[in-house]
Design a protein around this motif. Structure first.
Motif, PDB file in Angstrom:
ATOM      1  N   LYS A 221     -43.926  10.788  37.412  1.00 50.14           N
ATOM      2  CA  LYS A 221     -44.865   9.666  37.238  1.00 50.14           C
ATOM      3  C   LYS A 221     -45.648   9.464  38.548  1.00 50.14           C
ATOM      4  O   LYS A 221     -45.211   9.878  39.616  1.00 50.14           O
ATOM      5  N   GLY A 222     -46.788   8.763  38.399  1.00 50.01           N
ATOM      6  CA  GLY A 222     -47.569   8.406  39.581  1.00 50.01           C
ATOM      7  C   GLY A 222     -48.510   9.512  40.000  1.00 50.01           C
ATOM      8  O   GLY A 222     -48.610  10.546  39.343  1.00 50.01           O
ATOM      9  N   PRO A 223     -49.240   9.289  41.109  1.00 45.57           N
ATOM     10  CA  PRO A 223     -50.262  10.249  41.519  1.00 45.57           C
ATOM     11  C   PRO A 223     -49.687  11.598  41.978  1.00 45.57           C
ATOM     12  O   PRO A 223     -48.519  11.691  42.364  1.00 45.57           O
ATOM     13  N   ASN A 224     -50.546  12.616  41.937  1.00 45.95           N
ATOM     14  CA  ASN A 224     -50.186  13.938  42.449  1.00 45.95           C
ATOM     15  C   ASN A 224     -50.026  13.907  43.964  1.00 45.95           C
ATOM     16  O   ASN A 224     -50.694  13.150  44.649  1.00 45.95           O
ATOM     17  N   THR A 225     -49.153  14.762  44.460  1.00 42.59           N
ATOM     18  CA  THR A 225     -48.951  14.881  45.912  1.00 42.59           C
ATOM     19  C   THR A 225     -49.047  16.370  46.259  1.00 42.59           C
ATOM     20  O   THR A 225     -49.257  17.195  45.371  1.00 42.59           O
ATOM     21  N   GLY A 226     -48.792  16.700  47.500  1.00 43.71           N
ATOM     22  CA  GLY A 226     -48.699  18.116  47.872  1.00 43.71           C
ATOM     23  C   GLY A 226     -47.462  18.766  47.272  1.00 43.71           C
ATOM     24  O   GLY A 226     -47.349  19.987  47.233  1.00 43.71           O
ATOM     25  N   GLY A 227     -46.514  17.972  46.800  1.00 46.41           N
ATOM     26  CA  GLY A 227     -45.252  18.511  46.257  1.00 46.41           C
ATOM     27  C   GLY A 227     -44.096  17.739  46.846  1.00 46.41           C
ATOM     28  O   GLY A 227     -43.978  17.611  48.064  1.00 46.41           O
ATOM     29  N   MET A 228     -43.246  17.166  45.990  1.00 48.45           N
ATOM     30  CA  MET A 228     -42.173  16.285  46.460  1.00 48.45           C
ATOM     31  C   MET A 228     -40.799  16.957  46.442  1.00 48.45           C
ATOM     32  O   MET A 228     -39.790  16.312  46.733  1.00 48.45           O
ATOM     33  N   GLY A 229     -40.769  18.226  46.081  1.00 52.69           N
ATOM     34  CA  GLY A 229     -39.490  18.919  46.083  1.00 52.69           C
ATOM     35  C   GLY A 229     -39.605  20.175  45.241  1.00 52.69           C
ATOM     36  O   GLY A 229     -40.550  20.321  44.469  1.00 52.69           O
ATOM     37  N   ALA A 230     -38.660  21.076  45.428  1.00 54.23           N
ATOM     38  CA  ALA A 230     -38.709  22.335  44.681  1.00 54.23           C
ATOM     39  C   ALA A 230     -37.309  22.876  44.516  1.00 54.23           C
ATOM     40  O   ALA A 230     -36.400  22.487  45.265  1.00 54.23           O
ATOM     41  N   TYR A 231     -37.155  23.740  43.519  1.00 52.13           N
ATOM     42  CA  TYR A 231     -35.874  24.428  43.391  1.00 52.13           C
ATOM     43  C   TYR A 231     -36.095  25.863  42.942  1.00 52.13           C
ATOM     44  O   TYR A 231     -37.127  26.198  42.353  1.00 52.13           O
ATOM     45  N   SER A 232     -35.128  26.690  43.255  1.00 55.44           N
ATOM     46  CA  SER A 232     -35.205  28.107  42.901  1.00 55.44           C
ATOM     47  C   SER A 232     -33.782  28.598  42.613  1.00 55.44           C
ATOM     48  O   SER A 232     -32.864  28.236  43.344  1.00 55.44           O
ATOM     49  N   PRO A 233     -33.546  29.374  41.549  1.00 47.44           N
ATOM     50  CA  PRO A 233     -34.549  29.811  40.575  1.00 47.44           C
ATOM     51  C   PRO A 233     -34.892  28.685  39.610  1.00 47.44           C
ATOM     52  O   PRO A 233     -34.155  27.704  39.514  1.00 47.44           O
TER      53      PRO A 233
END
Ligand code: AMP
Ligand code: GLY
Length: 434
Positions: A221-233
């Motif tokens: 939810k809410g506005p887009n950002t540069g990216g608030m987290g990631a996971y792999s795979p």
């Protein structure tokens, strides 16, 4: 070897950290780096987009390999400039970097080479764009053609939203010349993933799959950002989705670029939407993702410098591409208020306690050193990253680490990685993660 890493975000800290593990590397410089790269890379006070000053530095210091983090120097032609001077640099040349520098260029090539992407129209006239929107009765996506610091895409549920987007980009010109042309495209539905490869112009070495969390709040939810987290795979992007993306997206682009006479070397990042009809391209980036890189590189067993050199030399097939079985999660810790206004200069506490946890690495993004203390200096401040037996384990460990960190206004999402369980009945199943 002497390596120069250009950029100052979490992605660049992760690159410095991984490059520092290479047995070949004796010295790393960071231009300009951040509060976390200092311990491994000598900071040089040159900004990432000052490509002439970077060239002078690389010549003077006899840099053996330059690695470019962000897109702006690539789009500005840093690779061509360095190559002309006989310097080795990892990344695509100016013509190839247009795949990120111009969305119109990328869409037109995708159309020509039958790469699946949303149906689209290109407009140079505000009136014609408005007339087109008025003739449609469905959600549309409006995109500025050029670089817009990740803010040039509007998802428009209504006509009014789309007309507002056109006015922002072409009327008020909030992205300057980047908005001279716009794309209006079909709105796709599905799950997003990032498929990133290293190319040598002919062959590729795929990186592990990953997924970003673009919105500021939990539940996307809410506005887009540069990216608030990631996971792999990213489970949603494994198996046939991964293979289809390589076969129908990555190879056609690499082969097509070669046929055009501009062989694609360096990182190619396909942002895809996994639709019912298979993976569709949302965008191409010509560099590593941020924060995806923070979640990918801790899983990479190979020497990244070997891969980068092989990309330059056209022998990527000869370099092993090995990955940890374990999963990795990166939580982006940000300044309160981001992606809007936020304050800087806040003293960050608890970093050492977080880093002491097993399998945890804290990548710095918007940090600086002030009077010997690490302080905030940007919107995205840290990428608190952990490996785990599986994604659940990595989520647990990374949140344990994030909880040890504190600064005035600290904010991070509490649901990073949860998307990985969406389809297997885990949410909400009452486990520690859900
Ligand atoms: P881009 O910079 O083109 O990747 O767009 C930024 C974000 O906008 C993507 O990560 C998606 O979440 C969203 N987006 C872009 N294009 C589309 C589309 N055609 N349909 C739905 N969402 C989109
Ligand atoms: N994580 C999105 C990007 O790097 O563009």
């Amino acid at each position: 070897m002497k390596v120069l890493v250009i950029g100052s975000g979490g992605r660049e800290h992760a690159l410095v950290w991984k490059i520092n593990q290479s047995r070949k590397v004796k010295k790393i410089y960071a231009a300009p780096g951040n509060g976390g790269t200092h311990s491994m890379a000598e900071p040089i006070g040159i900004k990432a987009d000052d490509i002439k000053a970077l060239l002078d530095f690389a010549k003077k210091e006899k840099i053996d390999l330059t690695v470019v983090g962000p897109e702006a120097p690539l789009v500005a032609g840093i690779v061509d400039l360095f190559e002309k001077a006989g310097l080795r640099i990892f990344g695509p040349g100016k013509e190839c970097a247009l795949l990120e520098g111009s969305k119109v260029f990328a869409k037109e090539l995708m159309k020509e080479w039958n790469v699946p992407t949303a149906d689209f129209e290109v407009f140079t006239s505000k009136e014609k764009a408005e007339a087109y929107v008025n003739s449609k009765n469905r959600p549309l996506v409006v995109k500025a053609d050029g670089l817009a610091a990740g803010k040039g895409v509007y998802i428009c549920k209504t006509k009014a939203d789309a007309l507002q987007a056109i006015d922002d980009i072409m009327g008020r010109k909030i992205f300057g010349d980047s908005g001279k042309r716009i794309i209006i495209e079909e709105c796709l539905e599905g799950e997003e993933a990032s498929i990133i490869v290293i190319s040598d112009g002919d062959n590729i070495s795929p990186m592990a799959s990953s997924q970003d969390h673009k919105r500021i709040f939990d539940g996307d939810k809410g506005p887009n950002t540069g990216g608030m987290g990631a996971y792999s795979p990213a489970p949603a992007a494994e198996g046939s989705v991964f293979k289809n993306t390589l076969d129908h997206v990555i190879y056609p682009m690499i082969n097509g670029m070669k046929k055009r006479g501009t062989s694609y070397k360096g990182v190619l990042y396909a942002g895809i939407m996994i639709t019912k009809k298979g993976p569709y391209v949302l965008e191409f980036n010509v560099r590593f993702g941020d924060p995806e890189t923070q979640a990918i590189l801790p899983r990479m067993k190979s020497d990244i410098v070997d891969l980068m050199e092989a990309s330059i030399d056209g022998r990527i097939k000869d370099v092993p591409n090995e990955w940890e079985e374990r999963s990795c999660v990166c939580i982006v810790v940000s300044s309160g208020g981001y992606p809007g206004k936020y304050e800087k200069g806040k003293h960050i506490k608890g970093l050492k306690n977080a880093e002491m946890l097993k399998d945890v690495v804290v990548f710095h993004a918007g940090t600086a050193i002030s009077d010997g203390n690490v302080v905030t200096s940007g919107g995205r401040v840290l990428g608190v990253t952990a490996l785990g037996k599986d994604i659940k384990g990595a989520i647990k460990r990374s949140y344990e680490a994030a909880e040890k960190i504190d600064f005035d206004g600290i904010y991070y999402r509490k649901d990073i990685g949860k998307k990985a369980f969406k389809d297997n009945g885990c949410t909400p199943c009452g486990c520690a993660v859900c």
